[in-house]
Write a protein that holds these residues in place. Structure first.
Motif, PDB file in Angstrom:
ATOM      1  N   VAL A 114      37.540 101.642  10.686  1.00  0.00           N
ATOM      2  CA  VAL A 114      38.845 102.159  11.099  1.00  0.00           C
ATOM      3  C   VAL A 114      38.645 103.507  11.791  1.00  0.00           C
ATOM      4  O   VAL A 114      38.023 104.410  11.233  1.00  0.00           O
ATOM      5  CB  VAL A 114      39.767 102.340   9.874  1.00  0.00           C
TER       6      VAL A 114
ATOM      7  N   THR B  48      27.256  92.647  11.425  1.00  0.00           N
ATOM      8  CA  THR B  48      28.413  92.983  12.257  1.00  0.00           C
ATOM      9  C   THR B  48      29.348  93.799  11.381  1.00  0.00           C
ATOM     10  O   THR B  48      29.468  93.523  10.188  1.00  0.00           O
ATOM     11  CB  THR B  48      29.095  91.702  12.767  1.00  0.00           C
ATOM     12  N   GLY B  49      29.953  94.816  11.944  1.00  0.00           N
ATOM     13  CA  GLY B  49      30.772  95.705  11.143  1.00  0.00           C
ATOM     14  C   GLY B  49      32.155  95.937  11.712  1.00  0.00           C
ATOM     15  O   GLY B  49      32.374  95.844  12.922  1.00  0.00           O
ATOM     16  N   ILE B  50      33.076  96.199  10.793  1.00  0.00           N
ATOM     17  CA  ILE B  50      34.438  96.600  11.147  1.00  0.00           C
ATOM     18  C   ILE B  50      34.685  97.969  10.528  1.00  0.00           C
ATOM     19  O   ILE B  50      34.332  98.200   9.367  1.00  0.00           O
ATOM     20  CB  ILE B  50      35.483  95.616  10.583  1.00  0.00           C
TER      21      ILE B  50
ATOM     22  N   ALA C 175      33.101  98.034  20.134  1.00  0.00           N
ATOM     23  CA  ALA C 175      34.394  97.825  20.777  1.00  0.00           C
ATOM     24  C   ALA C 175      35.453  98.465  19.893  1.00  0.00           C
ATOM     25  O   ALA C 175      35.334  98.451  18.672  1.00  0.00           O
ATOM     26  CB  ALA C 175      34.676  96.330  20.905  1.00  0.00           C
TER      27      ALA C 175
ATOM     28  N   PHE D 232      45.225  97.129  16.711  1.00  0.00           N
ATOM     29  CA  PHE D 232      46.044  96.202  15.934  1.00  0.00           C
ATOM     30  C   PHE D 232      47.265  96.980  15.488  1.00  0.00           C
ATOM     31  O   PHE D 232      47.186  97.752  14.528  1.00  0.00           O
ATOM     32  CB  PHE D 232      45.280  95.674  14.718  1.00  0.00           C
TER      33      PHE D 232
ATOM     34  N   LEU E 233      39.394  98.062  19.071  1.00  0.00           N
ATOM     35  CA  LEU E 233      40.499  97.125  19.276  1.00  0.00           C
ATOM     36  C   LEU E 233      41.747  97.678  18.618  1.00  0.00           C
ATOM     37  O   LEU E 233      41.677  98.255  17.527  1.00  0.00           O
ATOM     38  CB  LEU E 233      40.154  95.777  18.627  1.00  0.00           C
TER      39      LEU E 233
ATOM     40  N   PHE F  48      37.609  87.615   9.149  1.00  0.00           N
ATOM     41  CA  PHE F  48      36.325  88.136   9.632  1.00  0.00           C
ATOM     42  C   PHE F  48      35.270  87.112   9.230  1.00  0.00           C
ATOM     43  O   PHE F  48      35.168  86.747   8.053  1.00  0.00           O
ATOM     44  CB  PHE F  48      36.101  89.491   8.950  1.00  0.00           C
TER      45      PHE F  48
ATOM     46  N   VAL G 139      36.941  95.778  27.749  1.00  0.00           N
ATOM     47  CA  VAL G 139      36.403  96.388  26.525  1.00  0.00           C
ATOM     48  C   VAL G 139      34.881  96.403  26.580  1.00  0.00           C
ATOM     49  O   VAL G 139      34.236  97.438  26.364  1.00  0.00           O
ATOM     50  CB  VAL G 139      36.883  95.646  25.253  1.00  0.00           C
TER      51      VAL G 139
ATOM     52  N   PHE H 211      34.421  97.602  16.144  1.00  0.00           N
ATOM     53  CA  PHE H 211      33.799  96.298  15.906  1.00  0.00           C
ATOM     54  C   PHE H 211      32.447  96.327  16.613  1.00  0.00           C
ATOM     55  O   PHE H 211      32.384  96.634  17.806  1.00  0.00           O
ATOM     56  CB  PHE H 211      34.731  95.229  16.501  1.00  0.00           C
ATOM     57  N   THR H 212      31.371  96.074  15.885  1.00  0.00           N
ATOM     58  CA  THR H 212      30.037  96.186  16.487  1.00  0.00           C
ATOM     59  C   THR H 212      29.073  95.211  15.847  1.00  0.00           C
ATOM     60  O   THR H 212      29.221  94.857  14.667  1.00  0.00           O
ATOM     61  CB  THR H 212      29.509  97.628  16.351  1.00  0.00           C
TER      62      THR H 212
ATOM     63  N   THR I 291      31.852  92.707  22.370  1.00  0.00           N
ATOM     64  CA  THR I 291      30.681  93.545  22.094  1.00  0.00           C
ATOM     65  C   THR I 291      29.493  92.633  21.810  1.00  0.00           C
ATOM     66  O   THR I 291      29.674  91.444  21.496  1.00  0.00           O
ATOM     67  CB  THR I 291      30.960  94.536  20.930  1.00  0.00           C
TER      68      THR I 291
ATOM     69  N   VAL J  50      34.189  99.832   7.044  1.00  0.00           N
ATOM     70  CA  VAL J  50      34.957  99.172   5.985  1.00  0.00           C
ATOM     71  C   VAL J  50      34.229  97.923   5.471  1.00  0.00           C
ATOM     72  O   VAL J  50      34.042  97.755   4.271  1.00  0.00           O
ATOM     73  CB  VAL J  50      36.362  98.786   6.493  1.00  0.00           C
ATOM     74  N   ALA J  51      33.838  97.048   6.369  1.00  0.00           N
ATOM     75  CA  ALA J  51      33.268  95.765   5.953  1.00  0.00           C
ATOM     76  C   ALA J  51      32.144  95.356   6.890  1.00  0.00           C
ATOM     77  O   ALA J  51      32.177  95.639   8.090  1.00  0.00           O
ATOM     78  CB  ALA J  51      34.354  94.690   5.953  1.00  0.00           C
TER      79      ALA J  51
ATOM     80  N   LEU K 186      40.662  99.546  15.338  1.00  0.00           N
ATOM     81  CA  LEU K 186      39.491  99.064  14.612  1.00  0.00           C
ATOM     82  C   LEU K 186      38.272  99.093  15.521  1.00  0.00           C
ATOM     83  O   LEU K 186      38.342  98.686  16.680  1.00  0.00           O
ATOM     84  CB  LEU K 186      39.703  97.634  14.131  1.00  0.00           C
TER      85      LEU K 186
END
Lengths: 346, 346
Positions: free
Chosen positions: A159, A155-157, A51, A55, A53, B62, A43, A62-63, B136, A99-100, A60
């Motif tokens: 979709v 850091t973020g998540i 990245a 699920f 990922l 998270f 990854v 992720f950075t 990441t 999202v978050a 998702l």
């Protein structure tokens, strides 16, 4: 390059240099000589800005990014809004809906709490505008002289919608290269704020959340191949990364690349190339030619894409190379930034 | 407290103090006066060490932490392994199986690359042992004198198994309080490394990934109510948080709390209370009494729970208060750390 990591020797450089944070060649050396060999996994080795990922059936994004911007407050933003926009944009560049966010603060002893409140409020506003929530965080304090006011890591998540599959390795010959607007505003605004330069036209940072613009583009077609925000190292570094990862040639038209007059003037005076100057609210996208006009049209309807333009195309020769047809009719190679031009712009 | 944020006035303190990073009362003041009012949202206001987000039928944990440990290398670990363990443990404390980590580095110009390699390799080993992947990352560089070698921010994503619902607000009267092992090792190891103290017994940090131990506990029962790793601020601060969030009283038995002889001796010499000293490889769990013996038995079979013990119980009086029956037969109040005892231990 995916799946294969080539350790790069670090020449005579045995300590960290400012240039290792530039987003240019030295940053790449550090990544390939220290972090990729240690953390080796497929990854990370994709070398995307996020990245993705899986699920179950969901994908998702992720950075993470640390922000060490200096000064903390500048025309057009501050370290707080920048930290939100930077991470929202890294999510958006793979097509993800943010999202978050998490926010981790490293505070220097003695930092005024009024400034910290201002930064936190700015982050909250930026997050609200981008439609994302700051759901978790952390605070550490270091002694006076061991930091520089405040450093923020977000850091973020997000979709990734089904059917969207963006990657710096997916550019293909025939793609149109679409830029969302004028380049260099953020870097010049930071330089001007830091050095107290009196520049014509009061250049403001372009720091902005790009997820809405990306949504408008993907509503036209999911077939966008690659998308990146040209931050540290500027448009030149971003395009070189995509040319290398996709093993394609890139041909730009200088006269098609928008640069605001104030930025152009400042770059001339300071001896900088706008192609190497950082942006924080621009994106470059690789779009199959048949969709390019529709994507540009949709972008121009969005406030952050009003100056969107096709600035070049992907060629089937010279893989890994970026060239530019200049306004004088000559052709020049567009290379990555070798060292550090403007430290701590983000 | 969930859903309601009470802004705390900051008294005469108008700049950041080292104590704001202590994990004790000043940290809580900063959270309530700056970050919670700005970022106001129900997930953050739960004040857990991680956010739990729902994606379809899946629940994702998270969490983020910056690490500013000084020194960078110490007996039992380094800032790299600590950064992996800390974030893995914050995921594990809500019962989540850690899946992916991000790692963001703020490097000081002039930092030896050999030390950076050592830290990256240590992170990779720690991640591998914990069964998690660093997918990441980011690197920034600040000028010499604007940092302290390296700061690391790790952020983690984990999957919460169905049926597990841990929260600092879920402790209930009648719960047994289970501690996984002896307290204070990490804080004393850091202090000893930093100040060059010659302490008896060569105390090493307990820094370790707790996800395997948590898995063993949840295999006995999913009915564990609350779980926390007592890091900054020590066991005393963690238990006060749970007493406050769950609105219950906590009664400890001093003679049941394991403290290694070396830590006890160091604390006596230095005038520290082991209850306020940080741990990085211990957890405290609130378990319904009927499951407590089974959980402790399972913990003792795990290398990281060999010294697990029931150290107290939840009472139905004095909500928000932690008291302790001392070895002398008296009862004393166990309060949070008011200021900073040992700065930069993580």
């Amino acid at each position: 390059m995916t799946g294969f990591v080539c350790p790069v020797p670090l020449h005579s450089t045995e300590t960290v240099l400012l240039g290792h944070g530039s987003g240019g060649k030295l940053s790449s050396d550090l990544l390939h000589s220290v972090f990729l060999p240690a953390f080796a996994n497929p990854v990370l080795e994709r070398l995307e800005d996020q990245a993705v990922l899986e699920f179950g059936s969901a994908r998702l994004a992720f950075t993470t990014d640390s922000f060490v911007a200096k000064p903390l407050f500048f025309r057009g933003g501050d370290i707080g809004s920048l930290a939100v926009h930077g991470t929202v944009n890294d999510l958006a560049m793979c097509g993800a809906r943010p999202v978050a966010l998490s926010a981790a603060f490293i505070l220097e002893e003695g930092f005024p709490l009024s400034d910290l409140r201002r930064i936190a409020d700015s982050m909250a506003r930026a997050a609200s505008i981008a439609g994302v929530t700051i759901v978790t965080g952390d605070t550490k304090v270091v002694e006076h002289g061991s930091g520089d006011g405040v450093y923020v890591t977000t850091t973020g998540i997000g979709v990734v919608p089904p059917g969207v599959n963006l990657s710096a390795a997916h550019a293909r010959p025939g793609d149109a290269i679409v830029l969302s607007g004028a380049i260099g505003d953020h870097g010049i605004a930071m330089l001007s704020a830091r050095e107290g330069l009196e520049l014509d036209g009061e250049i403001a940072s372009d720091s902005a959340p790009l997820n809405g613009l990306v949504e408008a583009m993907l509503a036209v077609t999911h077939e966008v191949h690659a998308m990146r925000d040209p931050t540290r190292g500027g448009l030149a570094s971003t395009l070189n990364e995509i040319a290398r990862e996709s093993r394609v040639g890139i041909v730009l038209r200088e006269d098609a690349i928008p640069v605001h007059a104030g930025v152009r003037g400042a770059c001339e005076v300071l001896g900088l190339d706008p192609l190497h100057v950082a942006n924080e609210g621009k994106l470059v996208a690789f779009v199959p030619m048949q969709h390019a006009a529709g994507v540009v049209k949709a972008m121009r309807r969005h406030p952050l894409g009003a100056e969107a333009a096709i600035i070049g195309r992907v060629a089937d020769c010279d893989p890994g190379m970026v060239t530019m047809r200049t306004v004088f009719g000559t052709t020049r190679i567009v290379d990555v930034l070798p060292g550090d031009q403007l430290p701590r712009i983000c």
